[in-house]
Design a protein around this motif. Structure first.
Motif, PDB file in Angstrom:
ATOM      1  N   CYS A 176       3.855  26.465   5.142  1.00 47.29           N
ATOM      2  CA  CYS A 176       2.360  26.811   5.239  1.00 47.29           C
ATOM      3  C   CYS A 176       2.273  26.462   6.813  1.00 47.29           C
ATOM      4  N   THR A 177       0.968  26.807   7.250  1.00 43.95           N
ATOM      5  CA  THR A 177       0.643  26.751   8.638  1.00 43.95           C
ATOM      6  C   THR A 177       0.042  25.029   8.904  1.00 43.95           C
ATOM      7  N   PRO A 178       0.225  24.680  10.087  1.00 44.11           N
ATOM      8  CA  PRO A 178      -0.314  23.300  10.261  1.00 44.11           C
ATOM      9  C   PRO A 178      -1.706  23.119   9.830  1.00 44.11           C
ATOM     10  N   GLN A 179      -2.436  24.306  10.170  1.00 38.37           N
ATOM     11  CA  GLN A 179      -3.894  24.365   9.981  1.00 38.37           C
ATOM     12  C   GLN A 179      -4.307  24.092   8.609  1.00 38.37           C
ATOM     13  N   LEU A 180      -3.666  24.761   7.634  1.00 38.47           N
ATOM     14  CA  LEU A 180      -3.907  24.604   6.217  1.00 38.47           C
ATOM     15  C   LEU A 180      -3.669  22.883   5.740  1.00 38.47           C
ATOM     16  N   THR A 181      -2.427  22.405   6.215  1.00 36.54           N
ATOM     17  CA  THR A 181      -2.130  21.246   5.930  1.00 36.54           C
ATOM     18  C   THR A 181      -3.511  20.127   6.496  1.00 36.54           C
ATOM     19  N   SER A 182      -3.714  20.300   7.663  1.00 37.12           N
ATOM     20  CA  SER A 182      -4.705  19.486   8.190  1.00 37.12           C
ATOM     21  C   SER A 182      -6.014  19.765   7.436  1.00 37.12           C
ATOM     22  N   ILE A 183      -6.507  20.879   6.857  1.00 39.50           N
ATOM     23  CA  ILE A 183      -7.782  21.286   6.107  1.00 39.50           C
ATOM     24  C   ILE A 183      -7.589  20.082   5.038  1.00 39.50           C
ATOM     25  N   VAL A 184      -6.493  20.255   4.406  1.00 44.91           N
ATOM     26  CA  VAL A 184      -6.551  19.337   3.220  1.00 44.91           C
ATOM     27  C   VAL A 184      -6.464  18.039   3.229  1.00 44.91           C
ATOM     28  N   GLU A 185      -5.563  17.464   4.482  1.00 48.73           N
ATOM     29  CA  GLU A 185      -5.489  16.210   4.642  1.00 48.73           C
ATOM     30  C   GLU A 185      -6.752  15.868   4.740  1.00 48.73           C
ATOM     31  N   HIS A 186      -7.821  16.527   5.864  1.00 48.24           N
ATOM     32  CA  HIS A 186      -8.982  15.808   6.293  1.00 48.24           C
ATOM     33  C   HIS A 186     -10.047  16.054   5.066  1.00 48.24           C
ATOM     34  N   ALA A 187      -9.930  16.769   3.844  1.00 46.34           N
ATOM     35  CA  ALA A 187     -10.644  16.552   2.907  1.00 46.34           C
ATOM     36  C   ALA A 187     -10.592  15.549   2.170  1.00 46.34           C
ATOM     37  N   LEU A 188      -9.170  15.214   2.258  1.00 47.98           N
ATOM     38  CA  LEU A 188      -8.752  13.657   1.262  1.00 47.98           C
ATOM     39  C   LEU A 188      -9.048  12.554   2.263  1.00 47.98           C
ATOM     40  N   THR A 189      -8.658  12.437   3.191  1.00 47.78           N
ATOM     41  CA  THR A 189      -9.040  11.232   4.174  1.00 47.78           C
ATOM     42  C   THR A 189     -10.385  10.867   4.207  1.00 47.78           C
ATOM     43  N   SER A 190     -11.415  11.937   4.312  1.00 46.86           N
ATOM     44  CA  SER A 190     -12.777  11.995   4.644  1.00 46.86           C
ATOM     45  C   SER A 190     -13.566  11.230   3.441  1.00 46.86           C
ATOM     46  N   HIS A 191     -12.815  10.991   2.072  1.00 52.36           N
ATOM     47  CA  HIS A 191     -12.987  10.305   1.193  1.00 52.36           C
ATOM     48  C   HIS A 191     -12.379   8.776   1.255  1.00 52.36           C
ATOM     49  N   ARG A 234       0.860  -1.201   0.072  1.00 53.64           N
ATOM     50  CA  ARG A 234       0.010   0.053  -0.132  1.00 53.64           C
ATOM     51  C   ARG A 234       0.977   1.343   0.002  1.00 53.64           C
ATOM     52  N   GLN A 235       0.687   2.029  -0.965  1.00 53.50           N
ATOM     53  CA  GLN A 235       1.486   3.204  -0.948  1.00 53.50           C
ATOM     54  C   GLN A 235       0.289   4.518  -0.783  1.00 53.50           C
ATOM     55  N   PRO A 236       0.763   5.704  -0.375  1.00 50.65           N
ATOM     56  CA  PRO A 236      -0.096   6.817  -0.327  1.00 50.65           C
ATOM     57  C   PRO A 236      -0.842   7.386  -1.482  1.00 50.65           C
ATOM     58  N   ASP A 237      -2.091   7.373  -1.479  1.00 45.95           N
ATOM     59  CA  ASP A 237      -2.823   7.996  -2.594  1.00 45.95           C
ATOM     60  C   ASP A 237      -2.349   9.683  -2.949  1.00 45.95           C
ATOM     61  N   PHE A 238      -1.932  10.003  -1.640  1.00 45.09           N
ATOM     62  CA  PHE A 238      -1.626  11.465  -1.814  1.00 45.09           C
ATOM     63  C   PHE A 238      -0.506  11.833  -1.005  1.00 45.09           C
ATOM     64  N   VAL A 239       0.510  12.882  -1.408  1.00 47.00           N
ATOM     65  CA  VAL A 239       1.535  13.339  -0.437  1.00 47.00           C
ATOM     66  C   VAL A 239       1.419  14.834  -0.077  1.00 47.00           C
ATOM     67  N   LEU A 240       1.263  15.211   0.826  1.00 44.97           N
ATOM     68  CA  LEU A 240       1.218  16.669   1.092  1.00 44.97           C
ATOM     69  C   LEU A 240       2.596  17.179   1.414  1.00 44.97           C
ATOM     70  N   GLY A 241       3.277  18.073   0.912  1.00 41.81           N
ATOM     71  CA  GLY A 241       4.528  18.604   1.085  1.00 41.81           C
ATOM     72  C   GLY A 241       4.501  19.951   1.604  1.00 41.81           C
ATOM     73  N   ASN A 242       4.997  20.396   2.896  1.00 38.29           N
ATOM     74  CA  ASN A 242       4.935  21.752   3.355  1.00 38.29           C
ATOM     75  C   ASN A 242       6.267  22.026   3.856  1.00 38.29           C
ATOM     76  N   ALA A 243       7.371  21.332   3.254  1.00 36.27           N
ATOM     77  CA  ALA A 243       8.771  21.853   3.541  1.00 36.27           C
ATOM     78  C   ALA A 243       8.921  21.823   5.140  1.00 36.27           C
ATOM     79  N   TRP A 244       8.306  20.429   5.535  1.00 39.63           N
ATOM     80  CA  TRP A 244       8.568  20.165   7.011  1.00 39.63           C
ATOM     81  C   TRP A 244       8.024  21.147   7.789  1.00 39.63           C
ATOM     82  N   GLY A 245       6.842  21.909   7.672  1.00 44.81           N
ATOM     83  CA  GLY A 245       6.110  22.687   8.379  1.00 44.81           C
ATOM     84  C   GLY A 245       6.456  24.279   8.244  1.00 44.81           C
ATOM     85  N   THR A 246       7.634  24.563   7.191  1.00 44.42           N
ATOM     86  CA  THR A 246       8.009  25.999   7.001  1.00 44.42           C
ATOM     87  C   THR A 246       7.304  26.570   5.878  1.00 44.42           C
TER      88      THR A 246
END
Length: 290
Positions: free
Chosen positions: A197-212, A183-195
């Protein structure tokens, strides 16, 4: 693949929002497929092999973003021709018959791997070119492709900052999936190790994808390239997040043709865009109140 004549073609397209612009820019640096006859003659690889480096159809996956208020920017030149997700002068000196100027970055990890601004290889198919190139070839590509793309992106970022006080850049890419590796990830979110964008934006996108029901990873193996790291300045109001999409979700990786999963994935990505636009609206309101 789009086979183009030798006439001048624009290096990028911008699709503006249908209504008032949101602070979101969806950028696709690697989905260009205007392969000129001149480029194909220079290459020792066939067109199909060259396309393996392409983020096939990513700009089409996000074609609904302007209806949600987002701005869509996508390159038209192929990644194998010039890579806009690298520094401007990230070049491999072994590819050129002239000494490279001092300002070139010749030692980066991407250069050593063969994937500089002017790529040396495409995946498993070996070198693109049968012989060394003149430096003038790299210079022409960077000045006519890389620079206009980044001028356009920088101007869009500036305009959104001026209008909203904030800006979000979603840097959209696709990634190959190797069979037989579990099993490999369907999506990878790259935020340059948190530098970038904010953690909130990453979490919002992650939730929108994992909810599916999708599997989502962060930063491994893609933490974000030049676009994410260069434009992502959260303290200055600009957030950048790289989104890598598994090609297996929407296309046949052998034929490079879309399959039945394409339209459903488009709908999911519009949910992502809607979530980001909603978040951007809250950021705009907060900025106006300050």
């Amino acid at each position: 693949m789009d086979r183009m004549s030798e006439r001048a073609i624009p290096p990028f397209h911008i699709v503006e929002p249908d209504g008032p612009p949101a602070p979101l820019i969806v950028a696709s640096a690697h989905s260009g497929r205007n392969y000129t006859d001149t480029f194909l003659r220079m290459s020792r690889l066939g067109a199909h092999a060259l396309r393996r480096s392409e983020d096939c159809y990513v700009e089409q996956l996000f074609e609904g973003a302007p209806r949600q208020g987002g701005t869509l920017l996508h390159a038209t030149f192929p990644r194998a021709y010039c890579d806009a997700n690298r520094e401007a002068w990230e070049l491999d000196p072994t590819m050129f018959r002239d000494p490279l100027p001092d300002w070139c970055n010749t030692t980066s990890q991407k250069v050593r791997a063969g994937f500089g601004t002017i790529a040396r290889i495409v995946s498993r198919d070996g070198p693109i070119y049968p012989r060394a190139l003149p430096f003038s070839e790299a210079e022409a590509r960077i000045r006519t492709c890389w620079q206009p793309y980044h001028d356009a992106l920088a101007q869009l970022v500036h305009d959104r900052l001026e209008h909203h006080g904030c800006c979000i850049v979603l840097d959209a890419h696709s990634m190959p999936v190797a069979p037989g590796r579990g099993r490999q990830p369907d999506f990878v979110l790259g935020n340059a190790w948190g530098t970038a964008c904010t953690p909130q934006l990453t979490s919002i996108v992650e939730h929108a994808l994992t909810s599916h029901g999708y599997a989502v990873a962060r930063n491994v193996p893609f933490a974000g390239g030049y676009v994410t790291r260069h434009y992502g300045r959260p303290r200055r109001g600009v957030q950048a997040l790289q989104l890598e999409i598994s090609r297996a979700l929407y296309m046949d990786q052998t034929t490079l043709q879309p399959h039945a999963g394409f339209a459903p994935l488009q709908a999911v990505l519009m949910d992502v865009v809607t979530s980001i636009v909603r978040h951007g609206g809250m950021m705009t309101t907060q900025h106006a109140a300050e």
